[in-house]
Design a protein around this motif. Structure first.
Motif, PDB file in Angstrom:
ATOM      1  N   PHE A  28       7.408  -1.860  -6.736  1.00 45.84           N
ATOM      2  CA  PHE A  28       7.463  -0.511  -7.274  1.00 45.84           C
ATOM      3  C   PHE A  28       6.179   0.250  -6.956  1.00 45.84           C
ATOM      4  N   THR A  29       5.029  -0.406  -7.106  1.00 48.02           N
ATOM      5  CA  THR A  29       3.746   0.238  -6.820  1.00 48.02           C
ATOM      6  C   THR A  29       3.647   0.592  -5.337  1.00 48.02           C
ATOM      7  N   ARG A  30       4.076  -0.319  -4.469  1.00 44.26           N
ATOM      8  CA  ARG A  30       4.043  -0.076  -3.026  1.00 44.26           C
ATOM      9  C   ARG A  30       4.957   1.100  -2.658  1.00 44.26           C
ATOM     10  N   LEU A  31       6.144   1.121  -3.229  1.00 40.89           N
ATOM     11  CA  LEU A  31       7.067   2.222  -2.960  1.00 40.89           C
ATOM     12  C   LEU A  31       6.499   3.553  -3.458  1.00 40.89           C
ATOM     13  N   GLN A  32       5.822   3.517  -4.591  1.00 42.22           N
ATOM     14  CA  GLN A  32       5.241   4.736  -5.135  1.00 42.22           C
ATOM     15  C   GLN A  32       4.143   5.263  -4.217  1.00 42.22           C
ATOM     16  N   VAL A  33       3.304   4.378  -3.691  1.00 42.00           N
ATOM     17  CA  VAL A  33       2.239   4.785  -2.773  1.00 42.00           C
ATOM     18  C   VAL A  33       2.842   5.362  -1.493  1.00 42.00           C
ATOM     19  N   GLU A  34       3.863   4.678  -0.941  1.00 34.90           N
ATOM     20  CA  GLU A  34       4.519   5.168   0.281  1.00 34.90           C
ATOM     21  C   GLU A  34       5.148   6.529   0.043  1.00 34.90           C
ATOM     22  N   TYR A  35       5.772   6.711  -1.109  1.00 38.45           N
ATOM     23  CA  TYR A  35       6.397   7.988  -1.428  1.00 38.45           C
ATOM     24  C   TYR A  35       5.352   9.095  -1.496  1.00 38.45           C
ATOM     25  N   LYS A  36       4.222   8.815  -2.139  1.00 37.05           N
ATOM     26  CA  LYS A  36       3.176   9.830  -2.248  1.00 37.05           C
ATOM     27  C   LYS A  36       2.626  10.199  -0.873  1.00 37.05           C
ATOM     28  N   GLN A  37       2.454   9.206   0.007  1.00 35.09           N
ATOM     29  CA  GLN A  37       1.963   9.491   1.356  1.00 35.09           C
ATOM     30  C   GLN A  37       2.975  10.334   2.125  1.00 35.09           C
ATOM     31  N   GLN A  38       4.226   9.924   2.060  1.00 35.96           N
ATOM     32  CA  GLN A  38       5.276  10.654   2.776  1.00 35.96           C
ATOM     33  C   GLN A  38       5.405  12.074   2.230  1.00 35.96           C
ATOM     34  N   PHE A  39       5.323  12.217   0.931  1.00 39.21           N
ATOM     35  CA  PHE A  39       5.416  13.536   0.310  1.00 39.21           C
ATOM     36  C   PHE A  39       4.252  14.410   0.751  1.00 39.21           C
ATOM     37  N   GLY A  40       3.058  13.836   0.803  1.00 36.14           N
ATOM     38  CA  GLY A  40       1.887  14.594   1.244  1.00 36.14           C
ATOM     39  C   GLY A  40       2.028  15.047   2.683  1.00 36.14           C
ATOM     40  N   THR A  41       2.524  14.155   3.553  1.00 40.28           N
ATOM     41  CA  THR A  41       2.730  14.504   4.957  1.00 40.28           C
ATOM     42  C   THR A  41       3.748  15.630   5.087  1.00 40.28           C
TER      43      THR A  41
END
Length: 167
Positions: free
Chosen positions: A63-76
């Motif tokens: 869940f933490t890994r998915l949250q980090v990936e989501y935040k990066q993708q959202f920022g991009t």
């Protein structure tokens, strides 16, 4: 009737004997195997709890890994959206500049005489006379083709004939 009492008494005695033998068997098994069964049950329960804790830790990491990936993708994606908005604003600015600038006057179509011209004894019709006139004015074959609607091959033929006339 006496028989009925006899049957009831026998059934009662059977229940009492059954109950006595049953409790003796339970107390013997409890006395010898109870601590071992408790330990086995406790170990099974501990294993189950450890498995649950490991699974929870893995799920939490995922869940933490998915949250980090989501935040990066959202920022991009946010950055790309902002860049696109800037580009659209820039293009709109250019468009308004082009719209507000005075447009250059249209290129007038050259005037062509309608009288047939002869080149080395070859009589041009109006269409070819117009091509010859445009050639004399310095127009390119592509420009002449646009003005007249004549194919470039025909225009080149007229150019060749005009050059022969001049030489």
């Amino acid at each position: 009737m006496d028989q009925l009492y006899l049957y009831v008494a026998l059934i009662g005695v059977g229940f009492v004997l059954f109950a006595l033998t049953r409790t003796k068997a339970k107390t013997v098994s409890q006395a010898t195997g109870a601590p071992q069964q408790e330990r086995e049950l406790k170990m099974a329960l501990d294993e189950f709890m450890n498995g649950l804790e490991e699974e929870n830790a893995r799920l939490l990491d995922s869940f933490t890994r998915l949250q980090v990936e989501y935040k990066q993708q959202f920022g991009t994606q946010q950055q790309q959206i902002e860049e696109l908005i800037e580009r659209v604003a820039e293009l709109e600015g250019r468009l308004t500049e082009v719209e507000t600038q005075p447009s250059s006057p249209p290129v007038p179509e050259p005037k062509v005489s309608t009288a047939p011209t002869t080149v080395s004894g070859f009589a041009f019709n109006e269409k070819y006379a117009r091509v010859a006139e445009l050639i004399r004015q310095g127009q390119t074959p592509e420009q002449i083709a646009r003005f007249t609607g004549i194919g470039i091959g025909e225009i080149q033929m007229v150019i060749g004939l005009s050059e022969r006339e001049e030489s």
